[in-house]
Design an enzyme around this catalytic site. Sequence first.
Site, PDB file in Angstrom:
ATOM      1  N   LYS A  27      16.577 -80.115  29.394  1.00  0.00           N
ATOM      2  CA  LYS A  27      17.386 -81.290  29.703  1.00  0.00           C
ATOM      3  C   LYS A  27      16.486 -82.471  30.080  1.00  0.00           C
ATOM      4  CE  LYS A  27      21.432 -81.258  32.418  1.00  0.00           C
ATOM      5  NZ  LYS A  27      22.468 -81.794  31.639  1.00  0.00           N
ATOM      6  N   ARG A  96      20.872 -81.952  38.834  1.00  0.00           N
ATOM      7  CA  ARG A  96      21.216 -80.870  37.895  1.00  0.00           C
ATOM      8  C   ARG A  96      19.996 -80.027  37.566  1.00  0.00           C
ATOM      9  NH1 ARG A  96      26.004 -83.004  34.730  1.00  0.00           N
ATOM     10  NH2 ARG A  96      25.924 -85.237  35.090  1.00  0.00           N
ATOM     11  N   GLY A 105      25.696 -72.586  32.163  1.00  0.00           N
ATOM     12  CA  GLY A 105      26.570 -72.225  33.278  1.00  0.00           C
ATOM     13  C   GLY A 105      25.937 -71.317  34.314  1.00  0.00           C
ATOM     14  N   MET A 107      23.235 -71.938  36.344  1.00  0.00           N
ATOM     15  CA  MET A 107      22.733 -72.547  37.578  1.00  0.00           C
ATOM     16  C   MET A 107      23.627 -73.715  37.963  1.00  0.00           C
ATOM     17  SD  MET A 107      18.724 -72.219  36.937  1.00  0.00           S
ATOM     18  CE  MET A 107      18.899 -72.948  35.360  1.00  0.00           C
ATOM     19  N   ARG A 339      20.478 -81.642  22.816  1.00  0.00           N
ATOM     20  CA  ARG A 339      19.666 -80.449  22.512  1.00  0.00           C
ATOM     21  C   ARG A 339      20.051 -79.982  21.105  1.00  0.00           C
ATOM     22  NH1 ARG A 339      22.969 -76.707  26.779  1.00  0.00           N
ATOM     23  NH2 ARG A 339      24.972 -77.037  25.796  1.00  0.00           N
ATOM     24  N   HIS A 456      23.151 -40.514   5.571  1.00  0.00           N
ATOM     25  CA  HIS A 456      23.768 -40.615   4.245  1.00  0.00           C
ATOM     26  C   HIS A 456      24.824 -41.710   4.218  1.00  0.00           C
ATOM     27  CE1 HIS A 456      26.861 -39.371   1.259  1.00  0.00           C
ATOM     28  NE2 HIS A 456      25.773 -39.238   0.501  1.00  0.00           N
ATOM     29  N   GLU A 751       5.977 -40.556   1.167  1.00  0.00           N
ATOM     30  CA  GLU A 751       6.928 -40.471   2.276  1.00  0.00           C
ATOM     31  C   GLU A 751       6.600 -39.347   3.250  1.00  0.00           C
ATOM     32  OE1 GLU A 751      10.876 -39.910   0.616  1.00  0.00           O
ATOM     33  OE2 GLU A 751      10.138 -38.666  -1.000  1.00  0.00           O
ATOM     34  N   SER A 770       5.646 -45.649  -4.347  1.00  0.00           N
ATOM     35  CA  SER A 770       6.690 -46.366  -3.623  1.00  0.00           C
ATOM     36  C   SER A 770       6.816 -45.697  -2.255  1.00  0.00           C
ATOM     37  CB  SER A 770       8.016 -46.290  -4.378  1.00  0.00           C
ATOM     38  OG  SER A 770       8.999 -46.972  -3.648  1.00  0.00           O
ATOM     39  N   ASP A 775      11.784 -41.239   5.163  1.00  0.00           N
ATOM     40  CA  ASP A 775      11.204 -39.922   5.432  1.00  0.00           C
ATOM     41  C   ASP A 775       9.867 -40.045   6.153  1.00  0.00           C
ATOM     42  OD1 ASP A 775      12.895 -37.744   4.623  1.00  0.00           O
ATOM     43  OD2 ASP A 775      12.804 -38.599   2.611  1.00  0.00           O
ATOM     44  N   CYS A 838      10.576 -48.591  -0.652  1.00  0.00           N
ATOM     45  CA  CYS A 838      11.996 -48.455  -0.977  1.00  0.00           C
ATOM     46  C   CYS A 838      12.786 -47.825   0.164  1.00  0.00           C
ATOM     47  CB  CYS A 838      12.188 -47.688  -2.275  1.00  0.00           C
ATOM     48  SG  CYS A 838      11.601 -45.991  -2.192  1.00  0.00           S
ATOM     49  N   TYR A 858       5.856 -55.348  -3.855  1.00  0.00           N
ATOM     50  CA  TYR A 858       7.283 -55.675  -3.824  1.00  0.00           C
ATOM     51  C   TYR A 858       7.990 -54.862  -2.744  1.00  0.00           C
ATOM     52  CZ  TYR A 858       8.096 -51.214  -6.095  1.00  0.00           C
ATOM     53  OH  TYR A 858       8.141 -49.875  -6.343  1.00  0.00           O
TER      54      TYR A 858
HETATM   55  C1  PEP Z   1      12.824 -42.707   1.931  1.00  0.00           C
HETATM   56  O1  PEP Z   1      12.636 -41.590   2.364  1.00  0.00           O
HETATM   57  O2  PEP Z   1      12.413 -43.734   2.499  1.00  0.00           O
HETATM   58  C2  PEP Z   1      13.590 -42.918   0.694  1.00  0.00           C
HETATM   59  C3  PEP Z   1      13.725 -44.113   0.162  1.00  0.00           C
HETATM   60  O3  PEP Z   1      14.223 -41.850   0.163  1.00  0.00           O
HETATM   61  P1  PEP Z   1      15.592 -41.243   0.752  1.00  0.00           P
HETATM   62  O4  PEP Z   1      16.130 -42.203   1.748  1.00  0.00           O
HETATM   63  O5  PEP Z   1      16.472 -41.082  -0.419  1.00  0.00           O
HETATM   64  O6  PEP Z   1      15.129 -39.961   1.335  1.00  0.00           O
HETATM   65 MG    MG Z   2      12.967 -39.890   1.085  1.00  0.00          MG
END
Ligand code: PEP
Ligand code: MG
Length: 881
Positions: A27, A96, A105, A107, A339, A456, A751, A770, A775, A838, A858
């Site tokens: 302020k 203030r 609100g 103080m 502000r 899942h 993984e 990937s 996991d 992934c 990626y």
């Molecule tokens: C993982 O394990 O990160 C993965 C992408 O495979 P899933 O989630 O299908 O086990």
């Molecule tokens: Mg997996």
Amino acid sequence: MNADTLEHDMIYYFGEGPVDKELLGGKGANLGRMRSIGLPVPPGFTITTEICNHYTAHNDYPDGFTDAVAANMAKMEEELGKSFGSTGNPLLVSVRSGAAISMPGMMDSVLNIGLNDDSVEGLARQTENERFAWDSYRRLIQMFGDVVLGVEHARFEEALSEVKDSVGAKNDTDLKTGDLKDLVIRFKSIISDEGKTFPQDPWQQLRMSIDAVFMSWNNERAIRYREANDIPDDMGTAVNVQAMVFGNTGKNSGTGVGFTRNPATGENKLYGEYLLDAQGEDVVAGIRTPHPIEDLADQIPEAYEKLQDISDILEEEYRDMQDFEFTVQEGKLWMLQTRTGKRTADAAVKIAVDMADEGIIDRETAVMRIDPESLSQLLHKRIDPDAERTVIATGLNASPGAASGHIVFDPDEAERLVKEQDEKVILVRPETSPEDIHGLVSAEGIVTSRGGMTSHAAVVARGMGKPCITGCKDAAIDLSNQAVWFKDREYGTGDLITIDGATGEIMDGQVAMKDPQLSGEFESLLEWAEEFRTIGVRTNADTPEDAARARSFGAEGIGLCRTEHMFMAEDRMPIMQDMITAESLEERQEALDKLLPMQQNDFADIFKVMEGYPVIIRLLDPPLHEFLPAREDLLGEVVERSLEGRDLTRLGRMLKKVKNLEEANPMLGFRGCRLGIIHPEIFAMQVRAIIRAAATVKKETGNKVKPYIMIPLVSMEEELQHVEDMVRSVATEEISQVDVDLDYKIGTMIELPRACVIADRIARIADFFSFGTNDLTQTTFGFSRDDSEGKFFDGYKREGVMRKNPFQTLDRDGVGTLVKMAVDKARSTKEDMSLGICGEHGGDPASIEFVIGAGLDYVSCSPYRVPIARLAAAQAAIRQP
Ligand code: PEP
Ligand code: MG
């Protein structure tokens, strides 16, 4: 400590101090800044946060403080030609609080300081408005009594109501001078009843008010607010002492709050509300209904015009939408605060893009200004913020969006109700497995009492863009009685609930919602993000529909196609089950031969949608028992069928197989490449389907088709070598039979920790990696991805052992170090090897920032997170050193 040890002056007169929020609070810094660019701000000064910390530590001020206050008061007196405490032309001030981070609100403030039994008469004479003078005086006593002397606020309100009732006044503004004088007497006696005195000496009023504001930094609500918002205790508040201007001197005066643009929609139009003949706290208290700001154009036109000019000046100065407070005294406009304004996700996008188009900010600033996570609100249905709601339970916010529907516990029943009765249902289960997929597909939303952010249900729902709440400990589900207790309320099949997957809240009945709308500004923002992004964004998609959606959001290929989801359709599940329960290789091959053309069609459709972008298809990963019914369900069916004297052969086989496949730790068990090594015929069928689909699509469309075949759950190079040999020989055989030149690649998921440690050796065999960080997180921590979040993560957070859920935001120290190690090792073997991620982290902004630093090419995430990942990747690239 005395004043010599302070790093800065104790007090800064508005417009003469540095623009330093930490020192002057938000302020104070902004009042000074507005004044220094020539905006009409009543004069005043800021006592620094350093003094607050000194006061907190010593319960006293540094030497010279009183003189510094007096000198700054004298400066104000001179500027205004008024004098503090005089009966002729009294200067009144407000005191203030104002911390560096706004704590709305939390103080206290005190207004109209400087009035006493004498100066109130002076003010009346000077303003020729006796009613106003007495109204200001009774307000001072009331606020001072409450804030400084600690007399209960309600006691003043009671007295006010009594006087209003006794004279038949509806509003405070209906009270006459005599009534206000009466109130002053009553208020004073309320204070003396408590054994306290309202001080007549203005300097004492001022000093006590400053003390009270500094003390309010450590009142309980402020401490709790800081705790909840991670604000450090030693930040301290500043105190602003400012000359009063009055919005309560009659119909040509007023006070209000405004935004330079609409904070809900982002429209570039002054927005706000005000009350005529009122002081600031009347607007906040909501006693009277304020007018929309446009009405000011008719009521006090010169003030409205000035406000519009100031709105432009503020945006030019701050280069962002501002939220301000103002007062009009006898037609003259005064600014009391500004502000950066809070805004909805829609407004944030529109304002950033509009401001860039208007040349107020550049595109990089526009891209940086949007919280990527907030985009998910724009992509899904959401609860109408104005809707009434009763929250009955809360779980993990596993997949955003809002949905209403009738509770169903059974996936078959969910499917039936949707198909036959066109009902909208919410599937409520302890947890879900691939076997329940038809229920997930049918439901509007999913609630599970167990499981976490990578369970899942969570993964599938995110992929489908459906709201999902997992790990809802408030839900006690009794499947046998088809009932669920959300805390102490019981619900049964057919009862209506609404879920908000963005907050994890479950609500009673149907709650009003808003549809998603993707604006032109949204598109522009994402387009601008592309100028900065350095990492690819692909999608995790298992169906042509999901793939198409992800393409429309800008995905550049598929980073993970989980083929298991393709076996879940109603017509495929029995064949899959026959394949699993087959007692001979011939029998198994027969089932696989039936599955092959089905998979081939799916792959072909996905290749078409992806128009030459890479498509990574992962060979079957989950343990086979997930495709078979649960043992208890089978036993129930056996009893039923035997009572009816029906054939039990198929059921018997299934039961035997279920028993045979049972494992203590299925997630660490017979799955991934382990399956492919023991049952090569399953992987072989999938490879044939992939190659045949790719060849057909290439022939049909002439497009380049890029199949990438991915082997899951590899921990030893021997595993990968074994499967790779098999995949290559099947692929070679298939390619030799089609008349197309087809390029394909074979790679692996990384993984498991061991795979990271020997990544250089695995990289000799694999064309690409990937990172499956779901996991990898599970196996690095040894935290079950299905249970931990529901069982002890909350407790871990409560106890301060864990700050962030590692299944949501990549754990940089542990899992991240393994990823980095694997990247370096892989590149030491193959410099230009394609590396991606992934796991669910691929759509998480903080994790994206990390993997850019780690050198991945990626990220891949569920379709609805693609826009979030694109923006987050652009921001991370801008932030990279
Ligand atoms: C993982 O394990 O990160 C993965 C992408 O495979 P899933 O989630 O299908 O086990
Ligand atoms: Mg997996």
